[in-house]
Motif scaffolding. Structure first.
Motif, mmCIF file in Angstrom:
data_model
loop_
_atom_site.group_PDB
_atom_site.id
_atom_site.type_symbol
_atom_site.label_atom_id
_atom_site.label_comp_id
_atom_site.label_asym_id
_atom_site.label_seq_id
_atom_site.Cartn_x
_atom_site.Cartn_y
_atom_site.Cartn_z
ATOM 1 N N VAL A 193 -2.529 5.328 -3.883
ATOM 2 C CA VAL A 193 -3.292 6.321 -3.790
ATOM 3 C C VAL A 193 -2.466 7.461 -3.874
ATOM 4 C CG1 VAL A 193 -4.565 7.629 -2.113
ATOM 5 C CG2 VAL A 193 -4.404 5.253 -1.978
ATOM 6 N N VAL A 194 -2.863 8.595 -4.860
ATOM 7 C CA VAL A 194 -2.103 9.743 -5.338
ATOM 8 C C VAL A 194 -3.061 11.163 -4.523
ATOM 9 C CG1 VAL A 194 -1.274 11.341 -6.751
ATOM 10 C CG2 VAL A 194 -1.169 8.720 -7.271
ATOM 11 N N ILE A 195 -2.476 11.703 -3.695
ATOM 12 C CA ILE A 195 -3.005 12.860 -3.235
ATOM 13 C C ILE A 195 -2.075 14.209 -3.861
ATOM 14 C CG2 ILE A 195 -3.099 14.501 -1.300
ATOM 15 C CD1 ILE A 195 -2.578 11.895 0.507
ATOM 16 N N ASP A 196 -3.203 15.072 -4.316
ATOM 17 C CA ASP A 196 -2.828 16.229 -4.977
ATOM 18 C C ASP A 196 -3.967 17.261 -4.746
ATOM 19 O OD1 ASP A 196 -0.223 17.053 -6.995
ATOM 20 O OD2 ASP A 196 -2.102 18.303 -7.255
ATOM 21 N N ASN A 256 -4.741 19.103 0.566
ATOM 22 C CA ASN A 256 -3.153 19.376 0.999
ATOM 23 C C ASN A 256 -2.786 18.286 1.841
ATOM 24 O OD1 ASN A 256 -0.933 20.448 2.143
ATOM 25 N ND2 ASN A 256 -1.886 22.610 2.376
ATOM 26 N N ALA A 257 -1.732 17.648 1.318
ATOM 27 C CA ALA A 257 -1.292 16.542 1.875
ATOM 28 C C ALA A 257 -0.644 16.803 3.280
ATOM 29 C CB ALA A 257 -0.292 15.798 0.935
ATOM 30 N N ASN A 303 0.800 -1.066 -0.140
ATOM 31 C CA ASN A 303 -0.125 -0.179 -0.129
ATOM 32 C C ASN A 303 0.921 1.325 0.172
ATOM 33 O OD1 ASN A 303 -2.344 -1.454 0.031
ATOM 34 N ND2 ASN A 303 -2.190 -1.809 2.531
ATOM 35 N N ILE A 304 0.895 2.134 -0.961
ATOM 36 C CA ILE A 304 1.890 2.994 -1.182
ATOM 37 C C ILE A 304 0.980 4.364 -1.509
ATOM 38 C CG2 ILE A 304 3.502 4.067 -2.548
ATOM 39 C CD1 ILE A 304 4.304 1.154 -3.375
ATOM 40 N N VAL A 305 1.388 5.453 -0.733
ATOM 41 C CA VAL A 305 0.553 6.837 -0.823
ATOM 42 C C VAL A 305 1.478 7.746 -1.555
ATOM 43 C CG1 VAL A 305 -0.371 8.872 0.291
ATOM 44 C CG2 VAL A 305 -1.052 6.439 0.752
ATOM 45 N N GLU A 344 -5.328 11.219 6.854
ATOM 46 C CA GLU A 344 -6.460 10.254 7.286
ATOM 47 C C GLU A 344 -7.270 9.421 6.206
ATOM 48 O OE1 GLU A 344 -9.090 9.610 11.616
ATOM 49 O OE2 GLU A 344 -8.417 11.511 10.631
ATOM 50 N N SER A 345 -8.013 10.794 5.598
ATOM 51 C CA SER A 345 -9.031 10.547 4.722
ATOM 52 C C SER A 345 -8.531 9.702 3.536
ATOM 53 C CB SER A 345 -9.739 11.675 3.924
ATOM 54 O OG SER A 345 -10.197 12.365 5.152
ATOM 55 N N ALA A 346 -7.305 9.714 3.299
ATOM 56 C CA ALA A 346 -6.522 9.022 1.997
ATOM 57 C C ALA A 346 -5.990 7.648 2.693
ATOM 58 C CB ALA A 346 -5.401 9.736 1.441
ATOM 59 N N ASN A 347 -6.313 7.316 3.735
ATOM 60 C CA ASN A 347 -5.970 6.043 4.447
ATOM 61 C C ASN A 347 -4.603 5.609 4.557
ATOM 62 O OD1 ASN A 347 -7.018 3.635 5.731
ATOM 63 N ND2 ASN A 347 -6.885 2.509 3.448
#
Length: 458
Positions: free
Chosen positions: A27-30, A51-52, A2-4, A59-62
């Motif tokens: 999962v990608v955050i941007d 905003n990561a 599991n990679i963020v 938290e929401s992005a697990n």
């Protein structure tokens, strides 16, 4: 795993594309919704907008279930804070961050569990500088990769008319240079990978990847292309982190270096910092300035500003005015092939260089280094063998007994200080460094699993 991934820019997007094909949950955050939409449509991944560096976004992005967080936004501060929050609140095991500012990198004490808990720092500028320096040190090479603490090198060379082995079989290497151990890892012919054998005939314009001990690389290259004289006179366009650091490296090796920088403050700083480099304040695309500085006698013109268009135009101009070789730093992937099909000799892709630096830390097992070849179309892994015949799928076995996936081959085995090129009789022993070429990255998890130590494999 599991990679963020934090950041959907060019590096983050390329990393997501690479990892998504290898049975990882990504999962990608941007903050940019349009970038995330494009990634969702193109790749089988999850995305989260926000905003990561903020705990609620992570938290929401697990992130609590993540094995690894990789922060590669354009902001050092966001990358560092995201890793700190991930560790303090979610105890994320592995934190990787891209950090560009020399001001931070000069204080390594910042990056500890008691301060900013980052496990791996990636500095794109340092990676790019080393990449370009290697090209300067190996005239005629398209790519130069070090393995096993620089005991062995893999070099990409374009076969040229006039090369001694053109229209010869690969097995003829042994007759031409009998005292040199060399292995042809792969040939890219008209964009397609070929896993060669002794009968394979080398053709003009083949892109050939060869591996040999460091001291033999130059003589190996001379068999495939016209031998180029060592570079001596270098002109660098752009005095930022890459240009300044590159000049510093080159001047120590007795190259004659000139650097052109448009910003007066930066030019003044470089003039004080560099000892033997001539610093010129001006525009690298100024034809009069280039002619004044004897561009026709420059061995390599290297444009490394932050502006793709400026790099391309100044390199094209330098080539037209007589520079022997020209290189340009090109960030946009769509420009790279276009640039190299024209008069520019080499396009330097920061995202591919940075991606190679990142992948070594993402792979499972004791993988020492990972290098992308052919702009990411293939990879070379250096992996250390551990265990014994009871706990390892590879230790105690000959190369012919290894069940490598399709399109994969062992390039070399490094045993202590000895480099052993592949043959059916070579036995892999504990702590050997095994260098493996893969033409299809989908099989990387298979290689990783082969080299993981476990019980009851026999």
């Amino acid at each position: 795993m599991n990679i963020v991934i934090i950041g959907a820019g060019q590096v983050g997007s390329s990393l997501a594309a690479s990892l998504a094909t290898e049975d990882n949950d990504v999962v990608v955050i941007d903050k940019n919704a349009e970038r995330l939409r494009y990634l969702r449509e193109k790749l089988d991944i999850d995305t989260y907008q926000g905003n990561a560096s903020q705990p609620d976004v992570l938290e929401s992005a697990n992130v609590i279930n993540a094995d690894m967080i990789i922060a590669v936004t354009s902001s050092d501060e966001v990358n560092m804070i995201a890793c700190q929050v991930a560790f303090l609140l979610f105890r994320t095991p592995t934190k990787i961050a891209r950090v560009r500012s020399v001001s931070y990198l000069d204080h390594q004490e910042l990056f500890s569990k008691d301060a900013i808990p980052i496990d791996v720092l990636i500095s794109p500028e340092s990676l790019i500088t080393e990449h370009v320096y290697q090209l300067m040190s190996h005239p005629g090479a398209l790519q130069v990769l070090d393995f096993a603490n620089k005991k062995v090198q893999l070099v990409a060379v374009k076969a040229q008319l006039g090369g001694k082995l053109i229209d010869h079989e690969i097995r003829d290497f042994a007759d031409h240079i009998p005292d040199v151990d060399v292995h042809v890892v792969a040939i890219f012919r008209k964009g397609r990978a070929i896993l060669p054998d002794g009968d394979t005939v080398i053709e003009v314009d083949d892109e050939i990847f060869v591996i040999a001990s460091v001291q033999h690389i130059r003589v190996v290259m001379s068999e495939l292309s016209i031998v180029e004289k060592p570079y001596k006179k270098i002109m660098i366009a752009g005095g930022g982190n890459v240009g300044g650091n590159l000049a510093s490296l080159l001047e120590k090796e007795r190259y004659q270096v000139k650097i052109i920088e448009q910003n007066p403050e930066t030019a003044g700083y470089l003039a004080e910092k560099l000892d033997r480099t001539l610093v010129l304040e001006g525009d690298a695309a100024d034809e009069h300035l280039l002619q004044e500085e004897d561009i026709s006698n420059i061995d390599v013109f290297c444009a490394v500003t932050n502006d793709d268009e400026a790099n391309i135009l100044s390199a094209m101009l330098a080539k037209r005015l007589g520079a022997r070789k020209v290189m340009a730093l090109v960030n946009r992937p769509s420009y790279v092939d276009l640039v190299e099909s024209g008069i520019i000799d080499m396009a330097i892709s920061p995202q591919q260089i940075t991606l190679s630096g990142l992948l070594a830390h993402v792979r499972q097992g004791d993988i020492v280094s990972v290098h992308a070849l052919r702009k990411g179309a293939a990879e070379v892994l250096e992996v250390v063998a551990h265990g014994d015949q009871q706990t390892s799928r590879v230790v105690g076995r000959t190369l012919v007994e290894l069940k490598l996936p399709p399109g994969s081959t062992v390039c070399a085995v490094v045993k202590g200080s000895n480099v052993v090129l592949p043959s059916n009789s070579v036995v892999i022993e504990e702590n050997d460094h095994v260098i493996i070429f893969l033409s299809d990255k989908r099989y990387i998890p298979v290689i990783e699993k082969m080299f993981q130590v476990g019980m009851g494999y026999l």
